[in-house]
Design a protein around this motif. Structure first.
Motif, short mmCIF file in Angstrom:
data_model
loop_
_atom_site.label_atom_id
_atom_site.label_comp_id
_atom_site.label_asym_id
_atom_site.label_seq_id
_atom_site.Cartn_x
_atom_site.Cartn_y
_atom_site.Cartn_z
N ILE A 171 -11.11 -4.81 8.84
CA ILE A 171 -11.54 -3.94 7.74
C ILE A 171 -13.04 -3.68 7.81
O ILE A 171 -13.50 -2.57 7.53
N SER A 172 -13.83 -4.69 8.19
CA SER A 172 -15.29 -4.53 8.23
C SER A 172 -15.72 -3.50 9.26
O SER A 172 -16.82 -2.95 9.16
N ARG A 173 -14.86 -3.23 10.25
CA ARG A 173 -15.21 -2.26 11.30
C ARG A 173 -14.81 -0.82 10.94
O ARG A 173 -15.06 0.10 11.70
N ARG A 174 -14.17 -0.64 9.80
CA ARG A 174 -13.72 0.68 9.40
C ARG A 174 -14.75 1.35 8.49
O ARG A 174 -15.58 0.70 7.87
N SER A 175 -14.65 2.68 8.38
CA SER A 175 -15.63 3.44 7.61
C SER A 175 -15.27 3.55 6.13
O SER A 175 -16.14 3.83 5.30
N GLU A 176 -13.98 3.33 5.78
CA GLU A 176 -13.58 3.46 4.39
C GLU A 176 -14.22 2.35 3.54
O GLU A 176 -14.39 1.23 4.01
N PRO A 177 -14.56 2.66 2.29
CA PRO A 177 -15.19 1.65 1.42
C PRO A 177 -14.17 0.70 0.81
O PRO A 177 -14.06 0.56 -0.41
N PHE A 178 -13.43 -0.01 1.67
CA PHE A 178 -12.43 -0.95 1.16
C PHE A 178 -13.12 -2.11 0.43
O PHE A 178 -14.21 -2.55 0.82
N PHE A 179 -12.46 -2.58 -0.61
CA PHE A 179 -12.90 -3.77 -1.35
C PHE A 179 -11.87 -4.84 -1.04
O PHE A 179 -10.83 -4.94 -1.69
N ALA A 180 -12.14 -5.62 0.00
CA ALA A 180 -11.12 -6.51 0.56
C ALA A 180 -11.43 -7.97 0.28
O ALA A 180 -12.56 -8.45 0.51
N GLU A 195 -2.51 0.51 10.89
CA GLU A 195 -1.66 1.56 10.34
C GLU A 195 -1.60 1.47 8.81
O GLU A 195 -1.66 2.48 8.11
N GLN A 196 -1.50 0.24 8.31
CA GLN A 196 -1.50 0.04 6.86
C GLN A 196 -2.83 0.46 6.25
O GLN A 196 -2.88 1.05 5.16
N LEU A 197 -3.91 0.18 6.95
CA LEU A 197 -5.23 0.58 6.46
C LEU A 197 -5.38 2.10 6.47
O LEU A 197 -6.05 2.66 5.59
N ASN A 198 -4.77 2.76 7.43
CA ASN A 198 -4.80 4.23 7.44
C ASN A 198 -4.09 4.79 6.21
O ASN A 198 -4.57 5.74 5.58
N ILE A 199 -2.93 4.19 5.88
CA ILE A 199 -2.18 4.63 4.69
C ILE A 199 -3.03 4.41 3.44
O ILE A 199 -3.15 5.30 2.58
N ALA A 200 -3.64 3.22 3.34
CA ALA A 200 -4.46 2.91 2.17
C ALA A 200 -5.65 3.86 2.07
O ALA A 200 -5.96 4.39 1.00
N GLY A 201 -6.33 4.08 3.21
CA GLY A 201 -7.50 4.96 3.20
C GLY A 201 -7.14 6.39 2.81
O GLY A 201 -7.85 7.02 2.03
N ASN A 202 -6.05 6.91 3.34
CA ASN A 202 -5.64 8.28 3.03
C ASN A 202 -5.23 8.43 1.57
O ASN A 202 -5.37 9.51 0.98
N VAL A 260 0.83 -1.21 0.00
CA VAL A 260 0.00 0.00 0.00
C VAL A 260 0.86 1.26 0.00
O VAL A 260 0.47 2.29 -0.57
N GLU A 261 2.02 1.21 0.63
CA GLU A 261 2.93 2.36 0.57
C GLU A 261 3.41 2.59 -0.85
O GLU A 261 3.50 3.74 -1.31
#
Length: 466
Positions: free
Chosen positions: A151-160, A108-115, A78-79
């Motif tokens: 991931i399911s608990r986060r607000s970003e619309p991740f496609f995981a 932390e990785q999900l924060n990077i991906a979301g941002n 993701v970085e």
């Protein structure tokens, strides 16, 4: 089989990978690793740009990269993705490895991906090949099922999505692995990528399993375009984790004995047949390793287009596939266990859904039975008692790891914390043919739990993943 819909249906979601899978368009991902010899992440991303641009230009295939996240690389997938141009970040799929990452590190990785607006994530536990037991236990492993729940608990619309290894032939390993897959489905995985392998029978088995459960989840087959150098290493047994029958090794050796042009032609034809077969089995796309520069990617894309047009029926494809394999057995031999009967003989039989093969009575010896009964007598209420109560006795009989919340009664008095990776939702993809752990070489604790469940005739409890 109806006509293939290959034209990409673009909409306003900004995520071509997700749109293609949801719309039934065929996906072609070129696998690439994070470059490990660049000082700056931007330079590493720049090295991937020619291949990325070539893949995104495939007008009749949804093309992109599968950027793997291997332990030891200076940057995560993701970085690296965050350093790519914003308008092409969601053409690709980014592997999120749980190796040496706690749940907080995954966040932390999900924060990077979301941002960065990166949405397409493939959750993998990560392997521990070459590690000692001490080294493995010193690391954190966040399993793919746990990642999906985070991931399911986060607000970003991740496609995981997640990865799954269908290439097993031992009955206990197969059943435990598919139970683990059921847990990933329950964790709402959006797509599934198989681990790399050559046995189309097992690819079809995975497709049948999901259809039997009425789980209409997009599937991507992980394939490999072999080079002469890599084929030689596989034949010599120098690449760990690669599973191949002796007959197929001999076939590869015969192909290597010809000219380089003949070898390459055989590998391209094999990729064509695998891609067409996967499409006819219901797969939504392929991820191909060995496609590491733009020219080769263009050739492979052309071959995929040709194969999808050439093979319109399962029967036509199967005849050509068997002819190309020249009789080489791919399914591990007649004495290996297969989850379903008559696989790779017909497409999915909607009028006669397959039943799981009979696995027979479990051989549970008298020592195991006596030990189970003793533990049930002593620890039946362990989950409702203080964690340190009877610790020495639990350590002696169940190799107790002193968890804050004991789960021995729920797991047939087998302490799942003995998994070196500390997994809780089933065996990892690296469990070997005999059902042994890749680190300790002893029986995987999840296989042990399954054997006990079969003896107790309580296999249904495994579907919960607990």
């Amino acid at each position: 089989m109806s006509e293939f819909q290959l034209d990409m249906n673009l909409n306003n979601s900004g995520n071509s990978f997700k749109d293609a899978l949801n719309n039934g368009n065929f996906v072609f991902l070129a696998e690439c690793n994070c470059p490990d010899n660049e000082r700056y992440c931007e330079n590493a991303a720049e090295r991937l740009m020619p291949l990325a641009e070539m893949m995104t230009k495939q007008q009749d295939l949804c093309g992109g990269l599968a950027i793997t996240d291997l332990y030891g690389s200076p940057w995560s997938a993701v970085e690296l993705g965050a350093a790519l141009p914003e308008n092409m970040r969601n053409n690709h799929c980014y592997f999120l490895s749980g190796c040496n990452r706690s749940a907080d590190k995954i966040d932390e990785q999900l924060n990077i991906a979301g941002n960065a607006g990166i949405m397409n994530l493939a959750c993998v536990t990560g392997n521990a090949a070459g590690l000692t037991m001490r080294e493995c236990k010193a690391r954190n492993f966040c399993g793919s099922t746990e990642q999906l729940k985070l991931i399911s608990r986060r607000s970003e619309p991740f496609f995981a999505g997640c990865q799954f290894n269908p290439f097993h032939y031992d009955k206990n390993t197969i059943l435990a692995s598919y139970n683990s897959l059921a847990g990933k489905v329950e964790a709402e995985t959006k797509f599934i990528i198989s681990q790399s392998g050559w046995d189309m029978l097992q690819n079809q088995t995975m497709a049948w399993f999901l259809l039997n459960r009425q789980s209409y989840i997009p599937m991507i087959a992980h394939l490999t375009l072999l080079s002469p150098d890599k084929a030689e290493k596989i034949i010599a047994g120098k690449i760990p984790g690669v599973r191949m029958t002796p007959a197929f090794r001999k076939l590869l050796a015969r192909e290597l004995s010809g000219s380089k042009a003949q070898f390459e032609a055989a590998q391209y034809r094999r990729i064509e047949l695998q891609c067409a077969g996967c499409r006819l089995m219901g797969y939504s796309g392929v991820q191909i390793a060995g496609v590491d520069y733009p020219g080769r990617a263009q050739v492979v894309a052309s071959r995929i287009r040709s194969a999808l047009q050439e093979f319109r029926t399962f029967e036509h494809w199967l005849d050509e596939y068997n002819s190309h394999q020249a009789g080489a057995e791919m399914s591990g031999g007649w004495n290996r266990f297969h989850l379903y009967d008559r696989v790779l003989r017909r497409p999915y039989p909607f009028d006669d859904p397959p039943a799981i093969s009979s696995y027979g009575e479990e051989k549970y010896d008298w020592k195991e039975k006596a030990c189970y009964r003793l533990k049930r007598l002593l620890f039946a209420k362990a989950d409702r008692q203080r964690p340190n109560r009877d610790y020495l006795l639990k350590k002696l009989l169940a190799n107790c790891q002193g968890c804050e919340q004991c789960t021995l009664p729920q797991n047939h008095f087998i302490c799942l914390k003995n998994c070196p990776k500390k997994l809780e939702n089933g065996p990892c993809g690296a469990v070997n043919e005999a059902g042994n752990c890749e680190i300790s070489q002893s029986e995987c604790v999840f296989i042990k739990k399954l054997r006990c469940s079969k003896w107790l005739e309580s296999l249904s409890c495994l579907e919960s993943g607990r």
